[in-house]
Write a protein that holds these residues in place. Structure first.
Motif, mmCIF file in Angstrom:
data_model
loop_
_atom_site.group_PDB
_atom_site.id
_atom_site.type_symbol
_atom_site.label_atom_id
_atom_site.label_comp_id
_atom_site.label_asym_id
_atom_site.label_seq_id
_atom_site.Cartn_x
_atom_site.Cartn_y
_atom_site.Cartn_z
ATOM 1 N N PHE A 277 27.338 29.454 111.491
ATOM 2 C CA PHE A 277 28.703 28.818 111.537
ATOM 3 C C PHE A 277 28.057 28.080 113.246
ATOM 4 O O PHE A 277 28.952 28.691 114.218
ATOM 5 N N GLY B 278 37.271 19.737 107.058
ATOM 6 C CA GLY B 278 35.984 20.583 108.451
ATOM 7 C C GLY B 278 36.834 21.647 109.014
ATOM 8 O O GLY B 278 35.782 22.166 110.612
ATOM 9 N N CYS C 253 30.396 26.057 115.840
ATOM 10 C CA CYS C 253 31.680 25.048 115.992
ATOM 11 C C CYS C 253 32.028 24.505 116.912
ATOM 12 O O CYS C 253 31.683 24.864 118.328
ATOM 13 N N LYS D 170 36.258 22.541 115.393
ATOM 14 C CA LYS D 170 35.580 21.766 113.740
ATOM 15 C C LYS D 170 34.490 21.956 113.526
ATOM 16 O O LYS D 170 33.421 22.869 114.303
ATOM 17 N N LEU D 171 34.201 22.791 112.258
ATOM 18 C CA LEU D 171 32.759 22.779 112.031
ATOM 19 C C LEU D 171 31.943 22.733 112.487
ATOM 20 O O LEU D 171 31.452 20.626 111.931
ATOM 21 N N GLU D 172 30.952 21.953 112.941
ATOM 22 C CA GLU D 172 29.489 20.988 113.315
ATOM 23 C C GLU D 172 27.909 21.153 112.395
ATOM 24 O O GLU D 172 27.581 20.472 112.523
ATOM 25 N N GLU D 173 27.596 22.497 112.398
ATOM 26 C CA GLU D 173 26.734 22.257 111.984
ATOM 27 C C GLU D 173 26.700 24.528 110.621
ATOM 28 O O GLU D 173 27.261 25.420 111.028
ATOM 29 N N VAL D 174 25.868 24.471 109.915
ATOM 30 C CA VAL D 174 26.360 25.874 109.062
ATOM 31 C C VAL D 174 24.018 25.628 109.107
ATOM 32 O O VAL D 174 23.685 25.083 107.924
ATOM 33 N N HIS E 162 31.445 21.964 104.712
ATOM 34 C CA HIS E 162 31.866 20.002 105.008
ATOM 35 C C HIS E 162 31.267 19.964 107.000
ATOM 36 O O HIS E 162 32.317 20.726 107.430
ATOM 37 N N THR E 163 30.436 19.030 107.599
ATOM 38 C CA THR E 163 30.445 19.392 108.562
ATOM 39 C C THR E 163 31.708 18.416 109.575
ATOM 40 O O THR E 163 31.460 17.278 108.521
ATOM 41 N N LYS E 164 31.526 18.695 110.235
ATOM 42 C CA LYS E 164 32.098 17.190 111.714
ATOM 43 C C LYS E 164 30.853 15.688 110.859
ATOM 44 O O LYS E 164 31.567 14.429 111.039
ATOM 45 N N LYS E 165 29.985 15.882 110.844
ATOM 46 C CA LYS E 165 29.506 14.984 111.139
ATOM 47 C C LYS E 165 29.455 13.919 109.308
ATOM 48 O O LYS E 165 29.478 12.593 109.604
#
Length: 64
Positions: free
Chosen positions: A54, A16, A56, A35-39, A3-6
């Motif tokens: 990842f 995240g 972050c 924090k995870l932003e994009e995968v 799960h990303t921040k968005k």
């Protein structure tokens, strides 16, 4: 599942967060938090060859 921040924006709970155990060339061991932003999932020639990248947002925990 990641799960990303968005994805977590506006939700009551959010999972995240990222923690990476790290070590440096000195005697200190520094853990990294973010924090995870994009995968991004890369797939090579079959389902068995996958790589996840990842992106972050990392927090600076050295200045207190």
């Amino acid at each position: 599942m990641f799960h990303t921040k968005k994805y977590g924006y506006g939700r009551k709970t959010y999972n995240g967060g990222v923690c990476v155990k790290g070590s440096t060339c000195s005697e200190f061991e520094i853990d990294y938090y973010g924090k995870l932003e994009e995968v991004i999932e890369l797939q090579f020639h079959s389902d068995h060859n996958k790589v996840f990248l990842f992106k972050c947002y990392w927090y600076n925990t050295t200045n207190k």
